[in-house]
Design an enzyme around this catalytic site. Structure first.
Site, short mmCIF file in Angstrom:
data_model
loop_
_atom_site.label_atom_id
_atom_site.label_comp_id
_atom_site.label_asym_id
_atom_site.label_seq_id
_atom_site.Cartn_x
_atom_site.Cartn_y
_atom_site.Cartn_z
NE ARG A 50 -2.48 1.13 3.54
CZ ARG A 50 -3.18 0.96 4.65
NH1 ARG A 50 -4.47 0.65 4.60
NH2 ARG A 50 -2.61 1.07 5.83
CE LYS A 149 -2.14 4.59 6.93
NZ LYS A 149 -3.12 5.39 7.65
CD GLU A 182 -11.62 6.25 5.46
OE1 GLU A 182 -11.15 5.15 5.76
OE2 GLU A 182 -10.98 7.11 4.83
N1 PXG Z 1 -9.06 4.80 7.34
C1 PXG Z 1 -8.15 5.76 7.56
C2 PXG Z 1 -8.42 7.14 7.13
C3 PXG Z 1 -6.93 5.44 8.19
O1 PXG Z 1 -6.02 6.37 8.39
C4 PXG Z 1 -7.68 3.14 8.37
C5 PXG Z 1 -8.85 3.52 7.72
C6 PXG Z 1 -7.47 1.70 8.73
O2 PXG Z 1 -6.54 1.10 7.85
P1 PXG Z 1 -5.64 -0.13 8.29
O3 PXG Z 1 -4.87 -0.49 7.07
O4 PXG Z 1 -4.78 0.34 9.41
O5 PXG Z 1 -6.56 -1.20 8.71
C7 PXG Z 1 -6.69 4.10 8.60
C8 PXG Z 1 -5.41 3.77 9.27
C9 PXG Z 1 -4.01 7.00 14.40
C10 PXG Z 1 -3.69 6.24 13.17
O6 PXG Z 1 -3.04 7.45 15.02
C11 PXG Z 1 -4.70 5.67 12.41
C12 PXG Z 1 -4.37 4.97 11.25
C13 PXG Z 1 -3.10 4.88 10.86
C14 PXG Z 1 -2.12 5.45 11.62
C15 PXG Z 1 -2.40 6.15 12.78
O7 PXG Z 1 -5.17 7.16 14.72
N2 PXG Z 1 -5.40 4.44 10.53
#
Ligand code: PXG
Length: 288
Positions: A50, A149, A182
């Protein structure tokens, strides 16, 4: 603490980023959040895939190969004795001039931090979370595509500010068409009868690694899994609801915008998905 920085492991006070780095000046860069459980890095290849897709979308060349990036994550965890922890993998555009032009940045910077994270209070995993919808809509896919991301998280931060200002930990973001996209850092799911539903990626959801894992688990449990556009009405009338994210893991949701979801307690299907997720995280991944 040792940080992987510009190709080598250095002490954390040596890991310094230039004030001219466009990651800082413009949020020009990409990142990943990855977890280690029980001496294994969970879904490492998927996260690095990713990262490369995000980088390609912003025309950023990662200065290492896919395998080298995976190795850097493992080396950083090992150097810090991390067996259970959280990895932040970041690639910035690198130092440049005081102007937007990314082509003037010739040395992208890649760094890896391996540390701990506690995102939400532990009792919420037992009791479930109460969340709200906020006014800040998810970025349009032709603005900053939510699939990227990127280091530019202001869209999510503005929504998070609204949530926290109202006394909530997490917020639902709708897309410009009004469908559920989301949450600010988590994907969202509902359960209706024997079906698991989550917004499609084109609604403005990040391709969450935990999202995919939850969908795989649900299929194995015999649920029908689909990705239709969802409205808030669909959320309010769900039997169960939960959020997924690498940091959040699987978080039950019991109230949305004041509406009680299902029984008002984490539901039985959510609990089974949580159990299977825990089993997977502790038994699979790249060994440290
Ligand atoms: N949506 C968004 C906008 C994200 O940033 C997810 C979904 C979940 O994706 P994964 O691949 O992790 O299942 C994310 C990822 C935080 C933090 O500090 C949150 C994420 C990544 C890094 C830090 O809240 N979420």
């Amino acid at each position: 603490m040792k940080v992987f920085f510009n190709g080598e492991l250095v002490d954390q006070d040596q890991a310094k980023v230039s004030v001219f780095d466009h990651g800082l000046l413009y949020g020009d860069g990409v990142f990943e959040g990855i977890r280690a459980y029980n001496g294994r890095v969970f879904k490492l290849r998927e996260h690095v895939d990713r990262l490369f897709f995000s980088a390609k979308a912003i025309l950023l060349t990662i200065p290492m190969t896919h395998d080298q990036v995976c190795q850097a994550v493992l080396d950083t965890c090992r150097a810090n004795g991390i067996r259970d922890g959280y990895v932040r993998l970041v690639v910035t555009r690198g130092p440049g001039t005081l102007g937007l032009n990314p082509f003037k940045c010739v040395n992208p910077l890649l760094f890896v931090i391996a540390d701990k994270i506690q995102l939400y209070p532990p009792h919420m995993y037992e009791d479930g979370m109460d969340i709200i919808t906020v006014a800040t809509t998810r970025n349009h896919q032709n603005a900053v595509n939510p699939a990227i991301k990127s280091l530019n998280y202001l869209n999510n931060i503005l929504a998070k500010i609204e949530a926290v200002n109202c006394g909530y930990e997490e917020a639902i973001m709708l897309n410009p068409a009004g469908y559920v996209a989301e949450c600010t850092g988590d994907n969202i799911f509902i359960i209706r009868g024997n079906s698991l539903l989550t917004p499609p990626l084109e609604a403005g959801a990040l391709y969450g690694i935990t999202r995919q894992t939850a969908m795989d688990i649900a299929s194995k449990l015999g649920l029908s899994v689909s990705e239709p556009n969802l409205t808030r009405y669909d959320l309010y009338n769900a039997d169960e609801c939960f959020l997924t994210g690498t940091a959040a893991e699987v978080m039950p949701v019991v109230k949305i915008d004041g509406r009680v979801i299902g029984s008002g307690k984490p539901g039985p299907v959510t609990r089974r998905i949580v159990e299977h997720y825990k089993d997977l995280t502790t038994s699979s991944g790249e060994p440290l």
